[in-house]
Design a protein around this motif. Structure first.
Motif, PDB file in Angstrom:
ATOM      1  N   THR A 331       0.833  -1.207   0.000  1.00 41.33           N
ATOM      2  CA  THR A 331       0.000   0.000   0.000  1.00 41.33           C
ATOM      3  C   THR A 331       0.868   1.258   0.000  1.00 41.33           C
ATOM      4  OG1 THR A 331      -1.789  -1.140   1.172  1.00 41.33           O
ATOM      5  CG2 THR A 331      -1.771   1.273   1.263  1.00 41.33           C
ATOM      6  N   GLU A 332       1.915   1.243   0.792  1.00 48.04           N
ATOM      7  CA  GLU A 332       2.819   2.396   0.840  1.00 48.04           C
ATOM      8  C   GLU A 332       3.487   2.635  -0.510  1.00 48.04           C
ATOM      9  OE1 GLU A 332       5.453   1.430   4.021  1.00 48.04           O
ATOM     10  OE2 GLU A 332       3.970   1.818   5.581  1.00 48.04           O
ATOM     11  N   GLU A 334       2.268   1.818  -3.466  1.00 43.27           N
ATOM     12  CA  GLU A 334       1.256   2.358  -4.387  1.00 43.27           C
ATOM     13  C   GLU A 334       1.044   3.849  -4.139  1.00 43.27           C
ATOM     14  OE1 GLU A 334      -0.385   1.069  -7.067  1.00 43.27           O
ATOM     15  OE2 GLU A 334       1.137  -0.484  -6.802  1.00 43.27           O
ATOM     16  N   GLN A 335       1.088   4.267  -2.873  1.00 43.25           N
ATOM     17  CA  GLN A 335       0.923   5.691  -2.556  1.00 43.25           C
ATOM     18  C   GLN A 335       2.123   6.491  -3.047  1.00 43.25           C
ATOM     19  OE1 GLN A 335      -1.862   7.296  -1.191  1.00 43.25           O
ATOM     20  NE2 GLN A 335      -0.663   9.021  -2.014  1.00 43.25           N
ATOM     21  N   LEU A 336       3.321   5.927  -2.899  1.00 44.99           N
ATOM     22  CA  LEU A 336       4.514   6.601  -3.413  1.00 44.99           C
ATOM     23  C   LEU A 336       4.421   6.776  -4.927  1.00 44.99           C
ATOM     24  CD1 LEU A 336       7.383   4.840  -1.421  1.00 44.99           C
ATOM     25  CD2 LEU A 336       6.594   7.200  -1.140  1.00 44.99           C
ATOM     26  N   LYS A 337       3.952   5.748  -5.608  1.00 40.52           N
ATOM     27  CA  LYS A 337       3.766   5.833  -7.060  1.00 40.52           C
ATOM     28  C   LYS A 337       2.825   6.981  -7.410  1.00 40.52           C
ATOM     29  CE  LYS A 337       1.848   3.291 -11.013  1.00 40.52           C
ATOM     30  NZ  LYS A 337       1.241   2.017 -11.475  1.00 40.52           N
ATOM     31  N   ALA A 338       1.703   7.057  -6.705  1.00 39.45           N
ATOM     32  CA  ALA A 338       0.724   8.122  -6.950  1.00 39.45           C
ATOM     33  C   ALA A 338       1.336   9.494  -6.671  1.00 39.45           C
ATOM     34  CB  ALA A 338      -0.518   7.906  -6.085  1.00 39.45           C
ATOM     35  N   ASP A 339       2.131   9.593  -5.640  1.00 42.26           N
ATOM     36  CA  ASP A 339       2.755  10.867  -5.288  1.00 42.26           C
ATOM     37  C   ASP A 339       3.795  11.292  -6.330  1.00 42.26           C
ATOM     38  OD1 ASP A 339       1.235  11.031  -2.997  1.00 42.26           O
ATOM     39  OD2 ASP A 339       2.809  10.268  -1.667  1.00 42.26           O
ATOM     40  N   THR A 344       4.147  15.294  -6.210  1.00 41.34           N
ATOM     41  CA  THR A 344       4.346  15.562  -4.780  1.00 41.34           C
ATOM     42  C   THR A 344       5.728  15.114  -4.345  1.00 41.34           C
ATOM     43  OG1 THR A 344       1.975  15.173  -4.442  1.00 41.34           O
ATOM     44  CG2 THR A 344       3.375  15.195  -2.484  1.00 41.34           C
TER      45      THR A 344
END
Length: 354
Positions: A331-332, A334-339, A344
């Motif tokens: 999950t972390e 995937e969030q880094l990818k989105a950021d 960001t």
């Protein structure tokens, strides 16, 4: 060779000189015939890495557009680059593909001598040469995710990376990897150590080879002796030595592969592949070939740049490690990818394409 067997099974077998069979080479329909001619780097057509991926891209384009024909010639040494490129220019190939940043100087010279020929090059750009279409990849973005994964998965607190040569298409992976580990340490308050690369000094461990599995194994043995339990080899066929040793280690350490999904191109070592930093050379090459075959201009000033956003680079599947990688870590990532896609988080490397 594995890639040849795969191509043969799919009806895309090669003749001894690297050309597609006659029945697949001829153009079809109303579109004029469009010949694509690829010069490999020294790793060869079956390097399980960027040469193989580039060839797969041309074959995929041919499968989609019946007017496209494909052929390749292998470079056994750097001295082969210029004569191989010159030979294809003399054959009047519609698109001459140079695979690898090491071919930059040779491509610049031969393209300048043949201004009427269309060239393309993987992992490089030649700004003052309008007939050379650059295919580049911001692999630091995906390697950042791989670094975070490696740090989060490591039980020893030590991970490692090494390259085939100290050149930008290699060090861009290593830069991103180191920064991803640093991000994990920042977020988790940990101190996971990276062996093999210092981003600040741009110095590290290199095999000086893209084909020697023995060198890859020797480097990996050293890293493992220093406590590393996840290794990222950015070294083409040399990295297969790392993969083989990891597969035989009984789980002592794992490998993050590069370029093409490790479990697809080197399935015999799938048990060792934690993931892959995927660089879709095949996708970029296919796109260029299809554009050219339709008569579209391959604008050297625009080129192609693979990113996380357009899918040109990615962190690949976990395969046999899927149940071993904690859900929270996934999950972390995937969030880094989105950021990163959102801007960001900015992943920086001196080797990144402009």
């Amino acid at each position: 060779m594995q890639i040849l067997a795969v191509l043969a099974a799919s009806g895309l077998a090669l003749s001894a000189c690297g050309e597609a069979p006659e029945e697949n080479a001829a153009g079809g329909g109303d579109a004029p015939a469009y010949s694509t001619c690829m010069v490999t780097d020294t790793g060869g057509i079956d390097d399980k890495s960027f040469n193989a991926s580039a060839w797969a891209g041309l074959e995929a384009a041919k499968a989609e557009a019946s007017n496209i024909s494909t052929k390749f010639t292998a470079s056994n040494a750097i001295a082969d680059y210029e004569p191989n490129l010159t030979d294809f220019a003399a054959q009047k190939c519609n698109l001459i593909l140079a695979v690898g940043g090491l071919m930059t100087d040779a491509t610049k010279k031969i393209a300048a001598a043949n201004p009427g020929s269309q060239f393309a090059i993987v992992d490089a750009a030649i700004p003052d040469q309008t007939n050379v279409y650059p295919l580049q990849f911001d692999t630091a973005q995906a390697s950042y995710l791989a670094g975070y994964l490696a740090a989060g998965y490591s039980k020893s607190g030590t991970v490692a990376t090494y390259g085939g040569m100290n050149i930008p298409p290699v060090t861009i992976f290593m830069d991103g990897f180191v920064d991803g580990v640093a991000k994990y340490n920042e977020v988790k308050g940990k101190s996971v150590k990276v062996l093999g690369w210092d981003k600040a000094t741009q110095k590290g461990t290199f095999a000086e080879d893209f084909t020697s599995q023995a060198k890859g194994k020797a480097i990996s043995d050293t890293f493992v002796g220093q406590g590393a339990d996840v290794i990222l080899p950015v070294a083409g066929g040399t990295g297969l030595g790392t993969a083989a040793a990891a597969a035989e280690s009984g789980g002592k350490y794992s490998v993050i592969w590069v370029d093409s999904d490790g479990c697809e191109v080197a399935a015999q070592y799938c048990s060792a592949f934690l993931s892959t930093v995927v660089k879709s050379v095949s996708g970029g090459v296919k796109d260029a070939a299809l554009k050219g075959s339709k008569g579209e201009k391959l604008d050297a000033a625009v080129g192609y740049k693979g990113t996380l956003e357009n899918g040109g680079v990615a962190l690949g599947a976990y395969h046999e490690f899927d149940s071993k990688v904690p859900a929270e870590l996934k999950t972390e990532i995937e969030q880094l990818k989105a950021d990163i896609i959102a801007g960001t988080i900015k992943v920086e490397s001196a080797a990144a394409p402009k």
